[in-house]
Write a protein that holds these residues in place. Sequence first.
Motif, short mmCIF file in Angstrom:
data_model
loop_
_atom_site.label_atom_id
_atom_site.label_comp_id
_atom_site.label_asym_id
_atom_site.label_seq_id
_atom_site.Cartn_x
_atom_site.Cartn_y
_atom_site.Cartn_z
N ARG A 1 0.35 46.80 35.87
CA ARG A 1 1.75 47.19 36.03
C ARG A 1 1.89 48.70 36.25
N GLY A 2 0.96 49.27 37.01
CA GLY A 2 1.02 50.67 37.36
C GLY A 2 0.57 51.63 36.28
N GLN A 3 0.10 51.13 35.14
CA GLN A 3 -0.30 52.00 34.04
C GLN A 3 -1.80 51.87 33.81
N GLY A 4 -2.48 53.01 33.74
CA GLY A 4 -3.91 53.01 33.46
C GLY A 4 -4.48 54.39 33.69
N ASN A 5 -5.55 54.70 32.99
CA ASN A 5 -6.23 55.98 33.17
C ASN A 5 -7.63 55.86 32.58
N GLY A 6 -8.32 57.00 32.51
CA GLY A 6 -9.68 56.99 32.01
C GLY A 6 -10.63 57.47 33.08
N ALA A 7 -11.46 56.57 33.57
CA ALA A 7 -12.36 56.81 34.68
C ALA A 7 -13.32 57.95 34.40
N ASN A 8 -13.25 59.03 35.22
CA ASN A 8 -14.34 59.99 35.29
C ASN A 8 -14.26 61.10 34.25
N ASN A 9 -13.22 61.16 33.46
CA ASN A 9 -13.14 62.11 32.36
C ASN A 9 -13.55 61.36 31.09
N PRO A 10 -14.76 61.61 30.57
CA PRO A 10 -15.27 60.75 29.49
C PRO A 10 -14.45 60.81 28.21
N GLY A 11 -13.66 61.87 28.03
CA GLY A 11 -12.86 61.96 26.82
C GLY A 11 -11.55 61.21 26.89
N ILE A 12 -11.12 60.82 28.10
CA ILE A 12 -9.86 60.10 28.25
C ILE A 12 -10.14 58.60 28.20
N GLU A 13 -9.61 57.96 27.19
CA GLU A 13 -9.87 56.54 27.02
C GLU A 13 -8.92 55.72 27.88
N PRO A 14 -9.34 54.50 28.23
CA PRO A 14 -8.50 53.67 29.12
C PRO A 14 -7.26 53.16 28.42
N SER A 15 -6.24 52.86 29.23
CA SER A 15 -5.02 52.23 28.73
C SER A 15 -5.09 50.71 28.83
N VAL A 16 -6.09 50.20 29.56
CA VAL A 16 -6.33 48.77 29.67
C VAL A 16 -7.61 48.45 28.91
N ALA A 17 -7.52 47.67 27.87
CA ALA A 17 -8.70 47.30 27.09
C ALA A 17 -9.43 46.15 27.77
N VAL A 18 -10.75 46.28 27.87
CA VAL A 18 -11.57 45.24 28.47
C VAL A 18 -12.47 44.64 27.40
N TYR A 19 -12.43 43.31 27.29
CA TYR A 19 -13.22 42.59 26.32
C TYR A 19 -14.11 41.58 27.04
N ILE A 20 -15.32 41.40 26.54
CA ILE A 20 -16.19 40.32 27.00
C ILE A 20 -16.61 39.54 25.77
N ASP A 21 -16.24 38.27 25.73
CA ASP A 21 -16.53 37.39 24.59
C ASP A 21 -16.07 38.01 23.28
N GLY A 22 -14.87 38.58 23.31
CA GLY A 22 -14.26 39.11 22.10
C GLY A 22 -14.75 40.47 21.67
N VAL A 23 -15.65 41.10 22.43
CA VAL A 23 -16.20 42.40 22.08
C VAL A 23 -15.61 43.46 23.00
N PHE A 24 -15.04 44.50 22.41
CA PHE A 24 -14.40 45.58 23.17
C PHE A 24 -15.44 46.40 23.89
N ARG A 25 -15.20 46.70 25.18
CA ARG A 25 -16.07 47.57 25.97
C ARG A 25 -15.33 48.88 26.21
N PRO A 26 -15.69 49.97 25.53
CA PRO A 26 -14.91 51.21 25.61
C PRO A 26 -15.02 51.94 26.93
N ARG A 27 -16.05 51.67 27.75
CA ARG A 27 -16.23 52.36 29.02
C ARG A 27 -16.21 51.35 30.15
N ALA A 28 -15.46 51.66 31.22
CA ALA A 28 -15.31 50.72 32.33
C ALA A 28 -16.64 50.43 33.00
N GLY A 29 -17.55 51.41 33.01
CA GLY A 29 -18.84 51.20 33.65
C GLY A 29 -19.67 50.11 33.00
N SER A 30 -19.34 49.73 31.77
CA SER A 30 -20.11 48.71 31.07
C SER A 30 -19.67 47.29 31.42
#
Length: 882
Positions: free
Chosen positions: A91-120
């Motif tokens: 919905r037009g909201q999100g950030n993070g990416a190439n600045n390692p200190g800026i955390e994402p606004s969209v949480a990504v989970y795989i099998d219930g486990v949070f992945r803090p970095r999009a590259g993972s």
Amino acid sequence: MKHSIRSVALGATALAAGLTGIAQAQQPDVITVTAQKREQTLQEVPIAVSVVQAETIQNAQIIDAIDLQSVVPSLRVSQLERSSNATFIIRGQGNGANNPGIEPSVAVYIDGVFRPRAGSVLSDLMGIERVEVLRGPQSTLFGKNATAGVVSIVTEQPAFEWGGQGEVTFGNYGQSIFKGSVTGPLSENVAFSLSGSMNQRDGYYDNVGTGGDYNDRDRYAVRGQLLMLPTDNLELRLIVDYDEIDEQCCGTDRITDGAAGPAIRGLLGGQTSAGPDFEYQIATNVANQNQIENSGISLQADWELSDSLTFSSITAFRQYEDFVDYEGDFTDLDILGTNIRGLDVDTFTQEFRLTGDWNNRAFFLLGAFYSDENMTVEDARIYGADSRAYVDILTGGALAAFETPLGFAPGTFYAEGGGTRFTAEQTDEQFQIFGQVDFNLTERLVLTAGLAYFETNKEIDFTNVIRTNPFSDLNFVQLGLGSFLQSVGVNPNDPTQVGAFAAAQPGVFGAFVNASTTFNSVALNNGGVLVNGVVVDPLTGLPLANPLLDFFQLGLQPLGALTPFPNSVESGETSDNDVPYTFRLAYDATDRTNVYVSYARGFKASSWNLTPDTRPDSADIAALRAAGELAADNALGLPTVVNTAEALGVAGNQRFARPEITTTLEVGFKTRFSWGSLDVAIFDQNIEDFQSSVFQGAGFAVINAGEQSSQGLEFDATINPPAIPGLTLTLSGIWMNAEYDDYAGAPVVTGSDIDVADGVADGRGDLSGQDVAGIPEFAGSFGFTYMRQFSAGEAFIRADYQYESEVKLLDNLPDNITRQVGTLNAAVGVNLDNGLEALLWARNLNEDEYYTSGFPTTLQAGSFSGYPNQPRTYGVTLRKQF
């Protein structure tokens, strides 16, 4: 074993994606989701959620998480300068990416486990049961990084019957993909599964510099699982995974060619990337490297304490390493000689949940979540052998003219090997308790109330800093003619001293006088006052015009002074807490139609700027100077503070961004009929202190956008025309209007009307009242699938068309750099009864061309570069189920 949880009569549900494949069209009421961290059917769950089923993933040739956006219009995934630099936006909201200190606004989970970095989460999708995309704030149940939504990937559990599949894909650009999986019993109570994939492809970008190609694929992954049933009421699921990526990414186009372009190509004989014609050609002298290693282990335990009470635990430890050696000046010259960034992240997470059903009147969920993350960032930006010659051309040889008078040895400015190196370490400890209850007020009316308490503590160590780039330390605001003369011991009010200096240094003196005459005459006519040779605003005392600011406007101070922290003024710590909540009322208007209204608050903690653009807060500068802890003063004896950018108050000088708060009011309905379905949601979203992180050519501007609001309407429709058996039509879309209500000091295009509105061209402006760039007014997807049975199986043909209306690409790019999408994907295949499947597919069949994102080109003021979308790809996939 899958737990059978007796569902309550939850009335209204949120949206379900129309593009969920044939399975949804035939069985719309039996799709299982865990959007509320418990198993429910899609029709039950009262959340705006899109579901992409395994069959759609296979038939649409959705290879990785980036491809998901082609079937979920509300989701956008952009990949920028490197393979791991991906940003999820909902919905037009999100950030993070190439600045390692800026955390994402969209949480990504795989099998219930949070992945803090999009590259993972970028490895190829394999053994996927479904993907759920939850839209809107989900912080109550999913924690601090879910202010915009959640992407939850669910893999297939091991089975107690032998089975598996093998898959091979061959495509253009020399692509070859191999996937395989096997599952079966190890004993009466233990089953296993093992899956793996390998994906290799040549790049579609040609490098005319060092040769070779860019935007290739070279990745593989393996995952093993054990499903253990030690007792009738206890289930254990152990998952171990490992994946690697080793690629050259990502190519750019030179959309706008500033004054630096002719200097690079003509006077220095270098080459730059191709222009805005989607030629997929780049010129570099560095063969980019992007290497990712990602691994983890998790254990989930589900214990049925009684028929109505279940206790769950998920324990996980993950390691993520990301290294990039990247071409940073986007030419085949050695201007930015070294551009290395490394990221090492270790994360431990523990979650407990207790779910239960109270007398069939209320369903409750209580939980606690703990996370401990340790991250190390290694960063080096070093000038190359061609940097000084390049800057000399842009400045007319002024570097040598200014070095000696400013107290530096000849050859100091832009010397090869000069630049910035630093190591930053961050620890992030998070704790959350949460609960949610669904009350059956009547047989048709359900009230949902959710509440959480969240606390996080971050500590940063940014003390290992090495800097050898004194030109970037200069404060051109202070270095007017009068200030300059004072700095070298000349009284600007004594004609004898001024004359002697002019005779000794005619070139330097002439440069100041000639420039000052032009600039100062204009400034004086605009009401300025001459003070010590510098025209200043009589009210603020700030310079109105300064010839040396041309150096700053050329973008030649990209690696400014770095004041280490913690120090006597800055603790390097943030501690945040909040109480996210969710309230929802759902009503079954009929047995097939549900309506609902919800209001939710999302929270994201403070994020630190861990790039070369991190700066002390302006309020701390005086204290740091008094303590002698600012970045070293220059040889003139003038305090640099940081550099010209700080003196001008340029956006992006924050150490960290304050917490981000999202609130969303949503009203919707969902209806099912004999030949299809329709889901509609209307939302009003408000974001306070949106954490903006904008690339400025070397580092990132980090600033809180005071307030951003958006209103939108989403719809998903599935139609199975009774007159044409086997045909399924899907239509999904989102209308959205997003606006900055308050965004002063925003990074904008230097020299634009917004930039100079305050009288100083400093690359900042007030975007309040402006539309948010990058968010189209309408984005939609239309698709169809036609299946036809025959004696040996079934054949199908499917296609989808993705559309986005034209929109300005980014706030810090010119208005004429826009994005508009009209992409066609298609596939035709057969599924035989003997388990053999064949698929002929094409993505971007119509060769649609658009830019996914862009940036001001490093060290090349007036030039802007963009990341083009992937060209047409096609191939054949053979799959055997057994």
